[in-house]
Design a protein around this motif. Structure first.
Motif, PDB file in Angstrom:
ATOM      1  N   ILE A  51      -0.183 -44.083  47.510  1.00 47.14           N
ATOM      2  CA  ILE A  51      -0.087 -45.542  47.641  1.00 47.14           C
ATOM      3  C   ILE A  51       1.380 -45.961  47.745  1.00 47.14           C
ATOM      4  CG2 ILE A  51      -0.484 -47.744  46.463  1.00 47.14           C
ATOM      5  CD1 ILE A  51      -3.054 -46.466  45.314  1.00 47.14           C
ATOM      6  N   ALA A  52       2.228 -45.395  46.897  1.00 44.66           N
ATOM      7  CA  ALA A  52       3.659 -45.729  46.938  1.00 44.66           C
ATOM      8  C   ALA A  52       4.261 -45.408  48.299  1.00 44.66           C
ATOM      9  CB  ALA A  52       4.407 -44.980  45.830  1.00 44.66           C
ATOM     10  N   ALA A  53       3.908 -44.257  48.846  1.00 44.66           N
ATOM     11  CA  ALA A  53       4.443 -43.870  50.162  1.00 44.66           C
ATOM     12  C   ALA A  53       3.970 -44.838  51.243  1.00 44.66           C
ATOM     13  CB  ALA A  53       4.034 -42.444  50.499  1.00 44.66           C
ATOM     14  N   TYR A  54       2.758 -45.315  51.129  1.00 42.15           N
ATOM     15  CA  TYR A  54       2.248 -46.288  52.098  1.00 42.15           C
ATOM     16  C   TYR A  54       2.978 -47.635  51.943  1.00 42.15           C
ATOM     17  CZ  TYR A  54      -0.748 -49.474  54.616  1.00 42.15           C
ATOM     18  OH  TYR A  54      -1.207 -50.437  55.484  1.00 42.15           O
ATOM     19  N   LEU A  55       3.110 -48.094  50.701  1.00 42.36           N
ATOM     20  CA  LEU A  55       3.718 -49.405  50.452  1.00 42.36           C
ATOM     21  C   LEU A  55       5.225 -49.417  50.702  1.00 42.36           C
ATOM     22  CD1 LEU A  55       1.946 -50.472  47.124  1.00 42.36           C
ATOM     23  CD2 LEU A  55       1.438 -51.282  49.441  1.00 42.36           C
ATOM     24  N   TRP A  56       5.911 -48.366  50.286  1.00 47.60           N
ATOM     25  CA  TRP A  56       7.367 -48.370  50.271  1.00 47.60           C
ATOM     26  C   TRP A  56       8.001 -47.365  51.224  1.00 47.60           C
ATOM     27  CZ3 TRP A  56       6.884 -47.748  44.310  1.00 47.60           C
ATOM     28  CH2 TRP A  56       6.401 -48.948  43.753  1.00 47.60           C
ATOM     29  N   GLY A  57       7.193 -46.605  51.945  1.00 48.04           N
ATOM     30  CA  GLY A  57       7.711 -45.551  52.820  1.00 48.04           C
ATOM     31  C   GLY A  57       8.760 -46.031  53.797  1.00 48.04           C
ATOM     32  N   SER A  58       8.584 -47.222  54.335  1.00 45.17           N
ATOM     33  CA  SER A  58       9.574 -47.730  55.297  1.00 45.17           C
ATOM     34  C   SER A  58      10.931 -47.947  54.623  1.00 45.17           C
ATOM     35  CB  SER A  58       9.086 -49.028  55.936  1.00 45.17           C
ATOM     36  OG  SER A  58       8.941 -50.044  54.957  1.00 45.17           O
ATOM     37  N   LEU A  59      10.925 -48.232  53.328  1.00 40.95           N
ATOM     38  CA  LEU A  59      12.174 -48.412  52.584  1.00 40.95           C
ATOM     39  C   LEU A  59      12.827 -47.071  52.255  1.00 40.95           C
ATOM     40  CD1 LEU A  59      10.905 -51.135  50.075  1.00 40.95           C
ATOM     41  CD2 LEU A  59      12.161 -51.492  52.210  1.00 40.95           C
ATOM     42  N   TRP A  60      12.052 -46.005  52.338  1.00 40.27           N
ATOM     43  CA  TRP A  60      12.541 -44.675  52.009  1.00 40.27           C
ATOM     44  C   TRP A  60      13.047 -43.910  53.238  1.00 40.27           C
ATOM     45  CZ3 TRP A  60       7.695 -42.831  48.808  1.00 40.27           C
ATOM     46  CH2 TRP A  60       7.562 -43.611  47.667  1.00 40.27           C
ATOM     47  N   SER A  98       2.961 -39.301  55.411  1.00 35.91           N
ATOM     48  CA  SER A  98       3.835 -40.467  55.215  1.00 35.91           C
ATOM     49  C   SER A  98       5.298 -40.054  55.248  1.00 35.91           C
ATOM     50  CB  SER A  98       3.528 -41.163  53.883  1.00 35.91           C
ATOM     51  OG  SER A  98       2.305 -41.846  53.946  1.00 35.91           O
ATOM     52  N   ALA A  99       5.611 -38.938  54.602  1.00 36.71           N
ATOM     53  CA  ALA A  99       7.001 -38.455  54.602  1.00 36.71           C
ATOM     54  C   ALA A  99       7.457 -38.148  56.024  1.00 36.71           C
ATOM     55  CB  ALA A  99       7.121 -37.218  53.716  1.00 36.71           C
ATOM     56  N   ALA A 100       6.588 -37.523  56.816  1.00 38.52           N
ATOM     57  CA  ALA A 100       6.945 -37.214  58.204  1.00 38.52           C
ATOM     58  C   ALA A 100       7.075 -38.491  59.027  1.00 38.52           C
ATOM     59  CB  ALA A 100       5.903 -36.286  58.821  1.00 38.52           C
ATOM     60  N   HIS A 101       6.152 -39.416  58.822  1.00 39.29           N
ATOM     61  CA  HIS A 101       6.169 -40.670  59.587  1.00 39.29           C
ATOM     62  C   HIS A 101       7.428 -41.493  59.305  1.00 39.29           C
ATOM     63  CE1 HIS A 101       4.646 -44.247  61.599  1.00 39.29           C
ATOM     64  NE2 HIS A 101       5.006 -44.928  60.526  1.00 39.29           N
ATOM     65  N   TRP A 102       7.773 -41.632  58.040  1.00 37.87           N
ATOM     66  CA  TRP A 102       8.917 -42.477  57.663  1.00 37.87           C
ATOM     67  C   TRP A 102      10.229 -41.707  57.606  1.00 37.87           C
ATOM     68  CZ3 TRP A 102       8.026 -47.203  58.570  1.00 37.87           C
ATOM     69  CH2 TRP A 102       6.770 -47.769  58.353  1.00 37.87           C
ATOM     70  N   GLY A 103      10.166 -40.394  57.664  1.00 32.12           N
ATOM     71  CA  GLY A 103      11.398 -39.610  57.686  1.00 32.12           C
ATOM     72  C   GLY A 103      12.092 -39.531  56.340  1.00 32.12           C
ATOM     73  N   PHE A 104      11.320 -39.468  55.259  1.00 38.08           N
ATOM     74  CA  PHE A 104      11.944 -39.269  53.951  1.00 38.08           C
ATOM     75  C   PHE A 104      11.616 -37.874  53.439  1.00 38.08           C
ATOM     76  CE2 PHE A 104       7.858 -41.289  52.768  1.00 38.08           C
ATOM     77  CZ  PHE A 104       7.392 -40.453  51.759  1.00 38.08           C
ATOM     78  N   THR A 105      12.484 -37.375  52.589  1.00 36.17           N
ATOM     79  CA  THR A 105      12.246 -36.103  51.923  1.00 36.17           C
ATOM     80  C   THR A 105      11.994 -36.395  50.452  1.00 36.17           C
ATOM     81  OG1 THR A 105      14.608 -35.786  51.521  1.00 36.17           O
ATOM     82  CG2 THR A 105      13.678 -34.795  53.539  1.00 36.17           C
ATOM     83  N   PHE A 106      11.415 -35.421  49.758  1.00 32.24           N
ATOM     84  CA  PHE A 106      11.162 -35.652  48.342  1.00 32.24           C
ATOM     85  C   PHE A 106      11.185 -34.355  47.558  1.00 32.24           C
ATOM     86  CE2 PHE A 106       6.902 -35.085  50.144  1.00 32.24           C
ATOM     87  CZ  PHE A 106       6.313 -34.185  49.254  1.00 32.24           C
ATOM     88  N   THR A 107      11.467 -34.514  46.298  1.00 35.55           N
ATOM     89  CA  THR A 107      11.315 -33.462  45.308  1.00 35.55           C
ATOM     90  C   THR A 107      10.566 -34.076  44.141  1.00 35.55           C
ATOM     91  OG1 THR A 107      13.515 -33.987  44.452  1.00 35.55           O
ATOM     92  CG2 THR A 107      13.359 -32.090  45.919  1.00 35.55           C
ATOM     93  N   ALA A 108      10.192 -33.230  43.213  1.00 37.02           N
ATOM     94  CA  ALA A 108       9.466 -33.704  42.039  1.00 37.02           C
ATOM     95  C   ALA A 108      10.084 -33.092  40.792  1.00 37.02           C
ATOM     96  CB  ALA A 108       7.997 -33.327  42.145  1.00 37.02           C
ATOM     97  N   ALA A 109      10.035 -33.851  39.730  1.00 38.65           N
ATOM     98  CA  ALA A 109      10.550 -33.368  38.450  1.00 38.65           C
ATOM     99  C   ALA A 109       9.597 -33.789  37.343  1.00 38.65           C
ATOM    100  CB  ALA A 109      11.943 -33.935  38.183  1.00 38.65           C
ATOM    101  N   HIS A 110       9.461 -32.904  36.384  1.00 41.60           N
ATOM    102  CA  HIS A 110       8.627 -33.217  35.223  1.00 41.60           C
ATOM    103  C   HIS A 110       9.426 -34.081  34.252  1.00 41.60           C
ATOM    104  CE1 HIS A 110       6.887 -32.382  31.191  1.00 41.60           C
ATOM    105  NE2 HIS A 110       5.799 -32.686  31.868  1.00 41.60           N
ATOM    106  N   VAL A 111       8.794 -35.101  33.757  1.00 38.76           N
ATOM    107  CA  VAL A 111       9.381 -35.934  32.715  1.00 38.76           C
ATOM    108  C   VAL A 111       8.413 -35.893  31.531  1.00 38.76           C
ATOM    109  CG1 VAL A 111       8.391 -38.036  33.731  1.00 38.76           C
ATOM    110  CG2 VAL A 111      10.249 -38.240  32.114  1.00 38.76           C
ATOM    111  N   PRO A 112       8.886 -35.567  30.339  1.00 41.03           N
ATOM    112  CA  PRO A 112       7.985 -35.544  29.188  1.00 41.03           C
ATOM    113  C   PRO A 112       7.286 -36.896  29.023  1.00 41.03           C
ATOM    114  CG  PRO A 112      10.093 -34.560  28.620  1.00 41.03           C
ATOM    115  CD  PRO A 112      10.248 -35.180  29.979  1.00 41.03           C
ATOM    116  N   GLY A 113       6.015 -36.852  28.651  1.00 40.68           N
ATOM    117  CA  GLY A 113       5.220 -38.068  28.525  1.00 40.68           C
ATOM    118  C   GLY A 113       5.885 -39.155  27.696  1.00 40.68           C
TER     119      GLY A 113
END
Length: 156
Positions: A51-60, A98-113
């Motif tokens: 959902i975030a990628a759909y809503l904000w992908g153009s900003l990314w 979405s990443a391919a369409h908007w041209g953003f890259t991403f990584t992920a990191a764990h954050v303790p709850g």
């Protein structure tokens, strides 16, 4: 945030309650449908990212996004960009498209709850706590189009 990261997106899924995502003052939330409430927590954590990628992908566009999740399995799925679980492949593919369409890259990191306080407050609909933690947040959430929720929800 590392030097290579342009922005962070934090998310949380709260079991049978709902989901929430926050980034740079923007946020959204939703309650789980009956079908979604029975899905795995990994599905529930991936769902708001799509959902975030759909809503904000153009900003990314042309940016590097760091997704912060308190679910280690989801961090692994996002890092490897694969899953052996069929129910997780659909949302993962949607995110990658979405990443391919908007041209953003991403990584992920764990954050303790315990450190995922803003997204946790959103996903549990604790609005007073959310407002105290994220004073710079927009006054209203980003609306989620109904068709998007419907397309991401598994059939009965």
């Amino acid at each position: 945030m590392s030097a290579a990261t342009d922005l962070e997106v934090t998310l949380d899924a709260a079991g049978t309650i709902g989901f929430g995502t926050y980034s740079q003052g923007q946020w959204f939330h939703g309650a789980w449908s009956m079908v979604q409430a029975t899905q795995s927590i990994a599905y529930q954590e991936l769902f708001p990212l799509v959902i975030a990628a759909y809503l904000w992908g153009s900003l990314w566009a042309r940016k590097h996004v760091l997704f912060r999740s308190d679910n280690e399995a989801v961090v692994t799925i996002l890092t490897t960009r694969t899953s052996k679980v069929p129910a997780l492949v659909h949302p993962l593919c949607d995110l990658l498209l979405s990443a391919a369409h908007w041209g953003f890259t991403f990584t992920a990191a764990h954050v303790p709850g315990g450190e995922n306080k803003i997204a946790d407050a959103i996903s549990h609909f604790r609005w007073q706590e959310f407002r105290q933690l994220a004073r710079e947040a927009h006054s209203s959430p980003c609306p989620i189009p109904r068709f998007l929720l419907d397309s991401l929800t598994p059939p009965l």
